[in-house]
Scaffold this motif. Structure first.
Motif, short mmCIF file in Angstrom:
data_model
loop_
_atom_site.label_atom_id
_atom_site.label_comp_id
_atom_site.label_asym_id
_atom_site.label_seq_id
_atom_site.Cartn_x
_atom_site.Cartn_y
_atom_site.Cartn_z
N HIS A 85 0.86 -1.18 0.00
CA HIS A 85 0.00 0.00 0.00
C HIS A 85 0.90 1.23 0.00
O HIS A 85 1.74 1.39 0.88
CB HIS A 85 -0.90 0.01 1.23
CG HIS A 85 -1.67 1.29 1.38
ND1 HIS A 85 -2.80 1.54 0.65
CD2 HIS A 85 -1.45 2.39 2.12
CE1 HIS A 85 -3.26 2.75 0.96
NE2 HIS A 85 -2.45 3.28 1.85
N LEU A 86 0.73 2.09 -1.02
CA LEU A 86 1.45 3.35 -1.09
C LEU A 86 0.44 4.47 -1.15
O LEU A 86 -0.52 4.40 -1.93
CB LEU A 86 2.33 3.40 -2.35
CG LEU A 86 3.35 2.29 -2.54
CD1 LEU A 86 4.07 2.48 -3.88
CD2 LEU A 86 4.35 2.28 -1.41
N ALA A 87 0.64 5.51 -0.36
CA ALA A 87 -0.25 6.67 -0.37
C ALA A 87 0.54 7.88 -0.82
O ALA A 87 1.57 8.21 -0.23
CB ALA A 87 -0.85 6.89 1.02
N PHE A 88 0.05 8.55 -1.86
CA PHE A 88 0.69 9.74 -2.40
C PHE A 88 -0.10 10.98 -1.99
O PHE A 88 -1.33 10.96 -1.93
CB PHE A 88 0.77 9.66 -3.92
CG PHE A 88 1.58 8.49 -4.42
CD1 PHE A 88 2.90 8.33 -4.05
CD2 PHE A 88 1.01 7.55 -5.25
CE1 PHE A 88 3.66 7.27 -4.50
CE2 PHE A 88 1.76 6.48 -5.72
CZ PHE A 88 3.08 6.34 -5.34
N GLN A 89 0.61 12.06 -1.73
CA GLN A 89 -0.02 13.30 -1.30
C GLN A 89 -0.66 14.04 -2.48
O GLN A 89 -0.09 14.09 -3.56
CB GLN A 89 1.03 14.22 -0.67
CG GLN A 89 1.68 13.65 0.56
CD GLN A 89 2.77 14.55 1.07
OE1 GLN A 89 2.62 15.78 1.11
NE2 GLN A 89 3.89 13.97 1.46
#
Length: 142
Positions: free
Chosen positions: A72-76
């Motif tokens: 899981h990667l979360a980008f701003q």
């Protein structure tokens, strides 16, 4: 890979994803990074990168020879419109829906969208609401 200048946050130096189909991943990530106003940093034989994210094939010298699995990667995102643009770009370039744009219960104002990339990684764009940054990024020159 020769780098002259990079931008970093405080916690993550870099993340590497090892993928099955580099071309499909590059199409997907180029589209969502365009929606998030993040340029690709570079490409080479068996890899590409943008900011802290490095994506390579399993036979790349840097990969250790195995796929990374599901992450899981979360980008701003700068605002809700950017989250929406990320979601549309992802779906149009090989991503699959994993949660349409909307407010989440994590905290008031948490607006996010989730997609699965071509390898099944859960990729998110999130806008946490109005905030003031002390600086847009940390610039490192070497």
């Amino acid at each position: 890979m020769e780098t002259q200048e990079v931008y970093r946050g405080r916690l993550i130096d870099h993340i590497q994803l090892v993928v099955q189909d580099l071309a499909a991943s590059q199409t997907f990530y180029t589209a969502i990074f365009d929606a998030l106003n993040v340029p690709l940093g570079g490409t080479g034989d068996g890899f590409f990168w943008a900011d802290e994210l490095f994506v390579s094939t399993s036979n790349s010298e840097a990969a250790q020879g195995i796929l990374t699995g599901r992450h899981h990667l979360a980008f701003q995102a700068r605002d809700r419109a950017m989250v929406d643009a990320f979601y549309q770009a992802a779906l149009a370039h090989g991503g699959r829906d994993n949660g349409a744009p909307g407010e989440r219960r994590y905290h008031p104002g948490y607006y996010a969208a989730f997609v699965l990339d071509p390898d099944g990684n859960n990729i998110e764009a999130v806008y946490h609401g109005e905030a003031n940054r002390s600086t847009p990024a940390v610039r490192i020159t070497f």
